[in-house]
Every structure is written in C-alpha cells, then in structure tokens.
Scaffold this active site. Structure first.
Site, PDB file in Angstrom:
ATOM      1  N   TRP A 104      69.324  48.743  25.958  1.00  0.00           N
ATOM      2  CA  TRP A 104      71.356  49.606  25.884  1.00  0.00           C
ATOM      3  C   TRP A 104      71.706  50.755  27.122  1.00  0.00           C
ATOM      4  CZ3 TRP A 104      74.745  46.968  24.032  1.00  0.00           C
ATOM      5  CH2 TRP A 104      74.332  46.004  22.968  1.00  0.00           C
ATOM      6  N   ASP A 173      72.633  58.872  23.517  1.00  0.00           N
ATOM      7  CA  ASP A 173      73.383  57.315  23.149  1.00  0.00           C
ATOM      8  C   ASP A 173      72.973  57.505  21.182  1.00  0.00           C
ATOM      9  OD1 ASP A 173      74.239  55.143  21.267  1.00  0.00           O
ATOM     10  OD2 ASP A 173      73.253  53.473  22.950  1.00  0.00           O
ATOM     11  N   LYS A 197      76.416  50.714  12.639  1.00  0.00           N
ATOM     12  CA  LYS A 197      74.867  50.682  12.854  1.00  0.00           C
ATOM     13  C   LYS A 197      74.570  51.648  11.025  1.00  0.00           C
ATOM     14  CE  LYS A 197      74.507  49.514  16.757  1.00  0.00           C
ATOM     15  NZ  LYS A 197      73.220  47.908  16.780  1.00  0.00           N
TER      16      LYS A 197
END
Lengths: 358, 358
Positions: A104, A173, A197
């Site tokens: 990511w 993030d 999540k």
C-alpha cells in the site's frame, strides 16, 4: 454462533460487531421513526444530520482531537487518498517524504509520482520483503509531510510507535489499524482510513485533516478532489455514501459505549494478538512472517511447514467455521485479520483449532 | 403501509422497492449461506463476484448493450464524473460540447473549465430559468463528445428524445432518469448515473463506457481517475462500495423480473407522471413550472398560489404520510420525485391528497 454465522477473519471487508449488524437489520425498513429505510432518507434531513454529526463528535472524542481538526467522509477508499494527498499539498513544486513498508505504501508513492510530484522515499523495508518497520529515519526538512502506512495488512507489520519527523506533519494511511489503539493525533497533518477494516463497511473513507494543511491548497483543482470542498460542507458537497456513514456511526458508538474507548480497545487487541502469536511461537509447526518487533496486532501472518499443509489448514478451517484465513494472493501463506470487531471468543476458538490441527 | 412506512417522494436518496429492502433485511446477518453479512463478505469472494457479475449482466440486458460497452461501478457520485470525463477524454487540447439545462449541467461545465479544458456551451435554457429543453442545437464537428443532463431534478425538465449530434458520441448524466425508459444506447459514448435516485442507495455511480472512448485516454492520470483502471478490473481495482453494488443488483433484478423490463417501466412511469400532471393542469390552484413539452416524468415540480400556501401544503402532506414534497432549496415550491420505485398506489394517494387540499 447465532444465525449460523462463521468466525470471520477476512482482511477487509471484514467482520462488524454483531450488535451493529442487528441494529441495522432491526431498523432497516423504518429508520428512527422516519417511515423510511436509512437508505431512503435524504442526506439533507435532520435524520442524516444527526447520523453524520454523531459520527464526527464520537471520532473527535475517541481520538481526543482539537477544534483544528476536520473529520470528513469521502469516497474512493484509501486509494483515492493516494492521489488526493499530493494533489492538494504538493503544489508549486513542493516535496514530501514517503516511507515504503509494503504494497500500500508502494501504491501511495506511485500515485504521487504519476502526478510528477518530486517526492522522496526516505526509508524502505523492501530489502527484506517488507518484513519489518524501518528505524532511525532521516526526514528532509523541506518535506511538506511525511507519509507512512501505519499497519501493513499483507505483510503483517505495524508501526509500534510513530517516527520522529522533526516537526514535519505526519500523514498516515491507517486503514487497517484505525481506532485500534490510542495515539497522539496532534503530530498528524492528515489521517485516512478506508472504513472496511476497523470502522464499517466498504464505501467510505474517513479523512481527518488539520486546518494548517488545508491552507496549503492554493492551485485550482477539481471540486471533488479538493479537501476544502468537503471541509466547508461537513462532507456534504454532494450526496455522501449515506448507508456506509450510518454504519460507521454505529461502530463508533459501539467502540465508545460498549467497548469503552480506545484504551480498552487497545488492551483487548493486545490480548487477542498475544494469544495468536503465543500459539505460533510455541511450536515449529507455525512460523510468523514478520520480525518480532514489527508484528501487527491486526493482521497475524504465518506459514505452515509447506504449501500443501497450508492448503489443508485453510480448507479444514472453513469446514470448522473459520473464514478468511488465506494469505493475500500476492504472498500466499496464512493470515488471521483480527480487527476490533473480532471477539476474544473467536480468537480462542481459532487457537484451539490451530492446536488441534497441528 | 407496512411497518408505518410513509409515501416517499424524496429527490434522492429516494424510495427503493419494498421487496428489495425486505430481501436486504432478511439476509443481513447471513448472506446466501456465507455465515457473514453482505457487508462482511470479501470483495474477492465468489459471493461478491456473483453480485457484481449479475448486476453487469442485467444492466447489459435491460439496456440492450453490445459487447463494446463496459459497465462500471465507481465512487464519488455523478459529481466525480463531472471531473473524470474531461480529464480522460479531453487530452492534448481536445474540445467537447456541453448543453446547459440547469444546476447539474452547470456544475459539469464548471468542472471541465476548472481543468482548463476548452469546452463550448452550445445551447442553454438559462434565459428562461431552465424551464425548457433546448431544440435544434448545432454541435461542433471537432467535439470529442456532446454532454447533456437527461433529466433535471431541480427544474423538473427532461429530454423527451435525445438530440441529433451528427455522429458525435453523446455523454449523458442520467442520474435521475436512468433505467426509467428505453433508449438507443449505441449513440452514447458514456452514460453515468448516481444510484440514489432510480437504481439503489447513495454511494455508487454506474458508468457505462464504450470501448472507443477508452482508447482516447493517452496521458498519464492518477489510477483512481482513469476509466481504464476500472474497465480492466471489473470495477475491482480497489475495494468497491460492496453494499451499494449489492443493493443495485437487487433493484436491477426487481426491474428485470418483477417489473418486466424498461418498456414496462416506461409505461408505468408515463402513467404515474400523467396522473400528477393532469391533477396540476385541471385547476388554477396548482401550476407546473416546466414548459409542457419539456416536463420530467421523474420530478414533477409545481407551485401553489403563494409561498404561505406551499408551506401549509408541505406540512399537511407530512401529517398525512407524504414525505419529500418540498422543492429544492435553490428554487422553492413543491416537487414530487416519482422514480421507478414510487408505486402507482403512492401516486394515487398523493393525487387524492392534492384534490382534498385544494
């Protein structure tokens, strides 16, 4: 379990608190006496105002945010933030630092470079297959921000504490560990987290942005890509993803009232992860993939003696009511994603299964 | 009505078919035997593949689309499309034509100009407060596309038939009348529709794009803003807004199987709108705001003799179980939004109420 529900260890979209799902279900045809489903209520109504304002208030309380922070609900997931962050903050040739800790982070770096932004990668753990979090990083004094990925779902690593940036605003993030622990938000210029999540279903990304960052946006950019558009309209420049915001509100309420806040959540998450890592470390059969001091409390990645055995493990797990234990398709192996909504009971059941399987 | 539900005339988010809401509710804790809520299922699972593939297949069947069309599910609503369309298709100095028929067209034009794209507004009904749809428009032969808003929710106007563009691909914002009638999709290079009016809840925008349009994207743009990213990955480059896609799938199934397709839907919508316009035209008490040949079959806008009376009308309506009849805050007056999911029964009840109130 109730209604034949499984133990869900999916990496995202992931398990939600059962009480939240039940509340959504119970009121689905008539929300709060409106005579409409929550999906049918206008976003310009008192009903939706109450939902979004409650979500903002709880976020600010849970994270202890000052009035200089804006809590926004955007669309496009964390992936859209990879693009929006450099577009908004790196105008007129400005630069930023990025730390690369996995898939990511790599994508975030790519989306800045696609826009020809002169960013610098100041540290990376790519040399050891992203199995650790870099230490003693030297940040550049001219960086507008320092970007990190707080938890790496695929590699199973997590920043135990956030790096010293010499005053440069952190941007993180936090998609996969947001609201899983307490931290000092004041050091952050922007925090973003895809909801699917830890805080809700897919379809909304929470963005927390500090006032001084918003002032950096000088060049004209499309309205939907400009943070100021949303900060000035309480996330309602256009129709927000109402259902997802509503589900997030209920998860935050659960975190606030049922769990009792982030310190309690952190304690429980440490216990959950501890049980699993103990099981892994207590034998040679299971083997953790992340270095010990970089292990994630959200995504526990591990291998078995061989791929054949892993396949059998995942299959047997499904037969016994444990879902989502397959590692990410890019790395293989096994992974138990144990976000906030995964109960201690689910972990204990998994530990029992792992011991029996071995 | 069941569960004390009201008659919902909201402009969007709007009413959904009751059978769809009931199906979502009934399976909310355990989707299709997965042991998970549909909000907890992985987007990389067979369950979600089946959902999104069914939604695509039904869309193609309902609209009679050839294999040269891609059906995409994006985030950010129609507003994000205002930005993405010129960003993708007007590269290297290319130009396009826009028709301005109200608030949303104006916004689409603004977002192209923010990006310094040399677009031309070839027709506008601003001279008469956007109360009509322009006729006999001359499109420019060098335009890459011709952009229109097929239905104008705020002003209550709608294109009865689509303009002759001399072969230039049409691009239409169909947010508020998508799937409400049959039309020849082959003339369109791209069609987009925020779901929250005719096909689902807020949080997803359907984009139908033709192969030859995708080939126009040459310059490098951020991944999340590039149509090719989504066309190449069946809308799953990153986590899609799963719940909203699921709800859209159920609405399309309802349209396909329960209603019986777009011809049937069009017939019913004509009947519904006809009943309301007849009621408005049969007295001097109610007055339609759009010119007769430009009237929308989705948003019926009307005025009463004075604002005092309008306030009373809206208030009395609420007391009698009719919600959402207030006109858009920018224009005032009254508006009944009667999208696909608004039943004939709801229209008949409203007509009775209007007659009694008068």
């Amino acid at each position: 379990m109730k209604e034949n529900r499984i133990y869900n260890f999916n990496a995202g979209p992931a398990a939600l608190p059962l009480s939240v799902l039940e509340e959504i279900k119970d009121s689905f045809l008539n929300y709060a006496g409106s005579g409409m489903s929550v999906t049918e209520v206008s976003h310009r109504s008192k009903w939706f105002d109450d939902i979004i304002n409650d979500a903002v208030t709880r976020t600010k309380r849970l994270l202890n945010l000052g009035d200089n922070f804006h809590v926004l609900f955007l669309q496009g997931g964390a992936s859209m933030q990879f693009c929006m962050i450099p577009m908004n903050f790196l105008q007129n040739g400005k630069t930023a630092d990025y730390v690369n800790t996995g898939t990511w982070s790599t994508k975030a770096i790519k989306e800045a470079r696609i826009q020809d932004k002169p960013i610098k990668v100041v540290a990376s753990s790519e040399d050891k297959n992203f199995s650790y979090i870099p230490k003693n990083i030297q940040f550049n004094s001219d960086a507008v921000y320092a970007h990190i990925t707080s938890n790496n779902t695929i590699k199973g690593t997590q920043w135990a504490s956030f790096p010293d940036t010499n005053g440069i605003p952190l941007i993180a993030d936090m998609s996969s560990d947001f609201m899983s622990r307490s931290f000092d938000a004041d050091r952050f210029g922007l925090i973003y987290a895809g909801a699917q999540k830890n805080i809700g279903p897919a379809g909304v990304c929470m963005v927390i942005v500090r006032d001084d960052m918003l002032e950096l946006v000088k060049e004209t950019i499309p309205s939907m890509l400009n943070y100021n558009t949303f900060a000035g309209k309480n996330s309602m420049f256009n129709t927000p993803p109402c259902f997802a915001v509503y589900a997030v509100q209920l998860v935050l309420k659960w975190l606030d009232e049922t769990v009792g806040g982030l310190d309690k959540m952190e304690e429980l998450n440490a216990k959950k992860a501890g049980l699993l890592y103990e099981t892994i470390d207590s034998s040679d059969f299971y083997r953790g993939t992340a270095e010990s001091d970089s292990r994630s409390k959200m995504n526990v990645t591990f291998r078995l003696p061989n791929e054949e055995m892993e396949k059998k493990f995942i299959q047997k797990a499904i037969e016994n009511g444990f879902g989502g234990l397959k590692g990410h398709r890019s790395v293989g192996g096994c992974r138990a994603s144990i976000y906030n909504a995964t109960s201690l009971e689910a972990i204990e059941a998994l530990v029992d299964f792992m011991k029996t399987f071995k």
